[in-house]
Design an enzyme around this catalytic site. Structure first.
Site, short mmCIF file in Angstrom:
data_model
loop_
_atom_site.label_atom_id
_atom_site.label_comp_id
_atom_site.label_asym_id
_atom_site.label_seq_id
_atom_site.Cartn_x
_atom_site.Cartn_y
_atom_site.Cartn_z
N PRO A 162 34.57 42.91 40.15
CA PRO A 162 35.99 42.99 40.51
C PRO A 162 36.85 42.39 39.39
O PRO A 162 36.33 41.95 38.36
CB PRO A 162 36.06 42.13 41.77
N TRP A 163 38.16 42.36 39.63
CA TRP A 163 39.07 41.92 38.57
C TRP A 163 39.43 40.45 38.65
O TRP A 163 40.14 39.94 37.80
CB TRP A 163 40.37 42.75 38.63
N LYS A 190 29.80 47.97 35.08
CA LYS A 190 31.07 48.70 35.23
C LYS A 190 32.09 47.66 35.70
O LYS A 190 32.16 47.33 36.87
CB LYS A 190 30.91 49.82 36.26
N PRO A 191 32.89 47.13 34.76
CA PRO A 191 33.89 46.14 35.17
C PRO A 191 35.05 46.83 35.89
O PRO A 191 35.16 48.06 35.87
CB PRO A 191 34.36 45.52 33.85
N ALA A 192 35.93 46.02 36.49
CA ALA A 192 37.08 46.59 37.20
C ALA A 192 38.05 47.19 36.19
O ALA A 192 38.25 46.64 35.10
CB ALA A 192 37.78 45.50 38.01
N GLU A 193 38.68 48.29 36.55
CA GLU A 193 39.60 48.96 35.62
C GLU A 193 40.79 48.09 35.26
O GLU A 193 41.41 48.24 34.22
CB GLU A 193 40.05 50.31 36.18
N SER A 203 35.30 44.57 47.37
CA SER A 203 35.77 44.65 48.75
C SER A 203 34.68 45.19 49.68
O SER A 203 33.80 45.95 49.25
CB SER A 203 36.99 45.57 48.81
N GLU A 231 34.89 47.48 51.89
CA GLU A 231 34.97 48.94 52.02
C GLU A 231 34.18 49.62 50.90
O GLU A 231 33.37 50.51 51.14
CB GLU A 231 36.43 49.40 51.97
N GLU A 234 28.37 41.14 47.31
CA GLU A 234 29.18 39.91 47.35
C GLU A 234 30.59 40.36 47.70
O GLU A 234 31.31 40.89 46.83
CB GLU A 234 29.16 39.21 45.99
N CYS A 261 37.37 35.23 46.39
CA CYS A 261 36.68 35.64 47.61
C CYS A 261 36.45 34.46 48.53
O CYS A 261 36.53 34.57 49.74
CB CYS A 261 35.35 36.27 47.24
N GLN A 269 48.61 44.94 44.62
CA GLN A 269 48.17 43.66 45.20
C GLN A 269 49.37 42.82 45.60
O GLN A 269 49.38 42.16 46.64
CB GLN A 269 47.29 42.93 44.17
N GLU A 321 41.43 39.28 55.25
CA GLU A 321 41.53 38.69 53.93
C GLU A 321 42.84 39.13 53.27
O GLU A 321 43.09 40.33 53.14
CB GLU A 321 40.34 39.14 53.07
#
Ligand code: NAD
Length: 488
Positions: free
Chosen positions: A157-158, A182-185, A236, A238, A257, A291, A337, A390
Site C-alpha cells: 500500500p501507499w 508491485k508497489p502502490a501507484e 484494504s 476488499e 495484512e 493500519c 482519501q 476504518e
C-alpha cells in the site's frame, strides 16, 4: 516555507526487471503527485500483464539459478549489505518517502531507518532458520527442512512503502525466495530505489524485481500469475479478497495484512497522564493512515471526562502541514482519501457525535495539498459508522464502557482484529484483558502501532491472516518439507 522549483520535467522512473531498468510497453506512464501541494513530481511505468510476466519469469530464473544457489549465509550477507546501503542513503530515502507520500520528513527518515533494520534483522536471521527432527518409528530418522516457496509476489500500500517493502521482501529473500513487488501507484518511488540499491550491492539479477502500475491491472496480473507461488498482500480488505481469490485459482498461499479499528482500553486505575500522549500519537502518526492506528479509545465511564480533558488540548495543538515543515501530520495521500476522511467526520457530526477538539492546518499550506484537520470525537455511539469502520485518517473516537466485561466486548465488537492497547495498573487484569483480545498484537501500558521489527504482526477476522515481521515471518515465507529416512 514549502517551496518547489517547478521548471524541470518530472523524472521518469522505470521498472526494475532482471536487473535492468525497463519501460512498460503500451500504456502511458502514470503521474506521481506530491500530496503536500498536488504537484506532479515524477512519472512511473504503467505496467500490465506483459511486464508482470517478464518479472515473474526473471524471478523464476533467479530462483533456479544465481540466487537459488547461494547459501543462507551468503543471502544474509547480501541483505545486510542492502541494509547498510539504505542506512547510508537514509536521509535522501526518507526525504523521497516524505515527498512521495506527504508524511512529515522525520517520519520519512524513521521509515528509512526501519527499512534498514528489517534488512539487517532478516539478513542476520537467514542462516538461523533451522529445521527439526522428529522421533518416529524405530529404524527411521525424520528431518523437517524449511524450503522457500519459490517466486513470491508482494503488493504494497501507499502508507508505509519503505517499511512494508522492507518487512515483506526482507523475510522472503532471507528464506531464499525471489520476489516481484508491485508497489502502490501513489507511492512507488522508494521501492524502486531499494531495488536499485539491491542491484548495486550485488544481488543476482531477478532476485528482486519491482513493477509499477495500477492495482486493477498490474496488481491483478501479479496475483493471478500462475508462476507466482506465494502472495504477500498489504492493503484494504476488499482488495485482499480479490488477491486471495486470484491466487486460489493456482493454489498459491497468501498472507493478508489488512485494515484495523484498533481499540485502546483505558481503565480508571491507569496512569492517565502517562497514557495521554501515546493515545494521541497512536492515531496521529502518519496522519492516521496506519493500519494499526489506535482509532478507538474505550474509557471506563467514571474517568471519561478526565481522559477527554487530557486529550482535547493535545488535539487543539496539532498542526497539519507540508512534509518538509515536519508538522505533527502531513497531507492525506490523495484527493480521494481526503474526501473519504472528511466524509467520515461530517457524517459522524451529523449523527450527533460531539466534536471535542480540532487541530489546525497551516494557514499558508499549499491549496493543492490534501490536508485534513485532526478531529477528536466523543462520546461516540457504539453502533455509529465511525465507531466500526476504518477511517484511515486523523480522527479519534472516544467511547465509555462500564466494566471489564463490557470493555472486552466493545473492543472485540468490530469486524477487525489487528492491535489493541490496555491501560491499567492492575497486573492481573492487564493479562486477562490482553488474553481476551481477538487480534494479533496487544500492548499493555503503551502502544507501538505495529511495534518493532522483531515483533510478529498480523490480524484476525477482517484484518487478515498470516504473520509478517519478526522471526515468525520466516515461517510464513517458507514451507516445511518432511524427509523420512528408513535406515533400519
Ligand atoms: P488498496 O487495497 O487500495 O491498495 C493496496 C495495493 O493493492 C496497492 O498496491 C494497489 O495498487 C493494489 N491493488 C488495488 N487493486 C488491486 C487488485 N484488483 N488486484 C491486486 N492488487 C490491487 O489499499 P491502500 O488504500 O493502498 O491502503 C490502505 C489499506 O491498507 C487500509 O485498509 C490499511 O489498513 C491497509 N494496511 C494494512 C497494513 C497491515 O500491515 N495490516 C499496513 C498498511 C496498510
Amino acid at each position: 516555507m514549502h517551496d518547489r522549483a517547478v521548471t524541470k520535467a518530472p523524472p521518469l522512473h522505470r521498472n526494475l526487471i532482471a536487473g535492468r531498468d525497463v519501460e512498460a510497453a503500451g500504456a502511458e506512464p502514470l503521474d506521481v503527485v506530491c500530496p503536500s501541494d498536488g504537484a506532479v513530481i515524477a512519472r512511473i511505468q504503467q505496467s500490465g500483464a506483459a511486464e508482470i510476466d517478464a518479472a515473474a519469469r526473471a524471478a523464476r530464473q533467479a530462483f533456479e539459478g544465481g540466487w537459488g544457489l547461494l547459501t543462507a549465509t551468503e543471502r544474509g550477507r547480501l541483505l545486510v549489505k542492502l541494509s547498510e546501503a539504505i542506512t547510508a542513503e537514509g536521509e535522501s530515502l526518507g526525504a523521497l518517502e516524505a515527498l512521495d507520500t506527504g508524511k512529515p520528513i522525520s517520519q520519512g527518515r524513521a521509515d528509512a531507518t526501519a527499512a534498514a533494520r528489517y534488512f539487517e534483522f532478516y539478513g542476520t536471521s537467514a542462516d538461523k532458520l533451522h529445521g527439526d527432527t522428529i522421533p518416529f518409528l524405530n529404524g527411521y530418522t525424520v528431518a523437517v527442512t524449511r524450503e522457500p516457496h519459490g517466486v513470491t509476489g508482494h503488493i504494497a500500500p501507499w502508507n508505509y512503502p519503505l517499511q512494508i517493502v522492507g518487512r515483506s521482501v526482507g523475510a522472503a529473500l532471507a528464506c531464499g525466495n525471489a520476489c516481484v513487488v508491485k508497489p502502490a501507484e501513489d507511492a512507488s518511488l522508494t521501492a524502486l530505489r531499494v531495488a536499485q540499491l539491491a542491484r548495486e550491492v550485488g544481488f543476482p539479477d531477478g532476485a528482486l524485481n519491482v513493477v509499477t502500475g495500477l492495482g486493477s491491472v498490474a496488481g491483478a496480473a501479479l496475483s493471478a500469475h500462475p508462476g507466482v507461488d506465494f502472495m504477500s498482500f498489504t492493503g484494504s480488505p476488499e482488495v485482499g479478497t480479490l488477491v486471495q481469490q486470484a491466487a486460489a485459482r493456482h493454489h498459491a498461499g497468501v498472507t493478508l495484512e489488512l485494515g484495523g479499528k484498533s481499540p485502546q482500553i483505558v481503565f480508571a486505575d491507569a496512569d492517565l497522564d502517562a497514557a495521554a500522549p501515546t493515545l494521541v500519537k497512536a492515531i496521529i502518526q502518519n496522519g492516521g493512515q496506519t493500519c494499526s492506528a489506535g482509532s478507538r479509545v474505550l474509557i471506563e465511564r467514571r474517568v471519561f471526562d478526565d481522559v477527554a480533558r487530557l486529550l482535547a488540548p493535545r488535539f487543539r495543538a496539532l498542526r497539519a502541514g507540508p512534509h518538509d515543515r515536519d508538522r505533527d501530520l502531513g497531507a492525506m495521500i490523495n484527493a480521494k482519501q481526503k474526501r473519504r476522511v472528511t466524509g467520515f467526520i461530517e457524517a459522524a457530526l451529523r449523527d450527533g457525535a460531539p466534536l471535542l477538539a480540532e487541530g489546525a492546518i497551516d494557514e499558508d499550506a499549499p491549496a493543492g495539498g490534501f490536508y485534513v484537520a485532526p478531529a477528536l470525537l466523543g462520546p461516540v455511539a457504539r453502533d455509529a459508522r465511525i465507531a466500526r469502520e476504518e477511517v484511515f485518517g486523523p480522527v479519534l473516537s472516544l467511547m465509555p464502557f462500564d466494566d471489564e466485561a463490557d470493555a472486552v466486548a466493545l473492543a472485540n465488537g468490530t469486524d477487525y482484529g489487528l492491535v489493541a492497547g490496555v491501560w491499567t495498573n492492575d497486573a492481573k487484569r492487564s493479562m486477562r484483558v490482553a488474553r481476551a483480545m481477538r487480534c494479533g498484537q496487544v500492548f499493555v501500558n503503551g502502544y507501538g502501532a505495529g511495534g518493532g521489527v522483531e515483533l510478529p504482526f498480523g490480524g484476525v477476522k477482517k484484518s487478515g491472516h498470516g504473520r509478517e515481521k519478526g522471526f515468525e515471518a520466516l515461517y510464513e515465507f517458507s514451507a516445511a518439507k518432511t524427509i523420512v529416512i528408513h535406515h533400519g
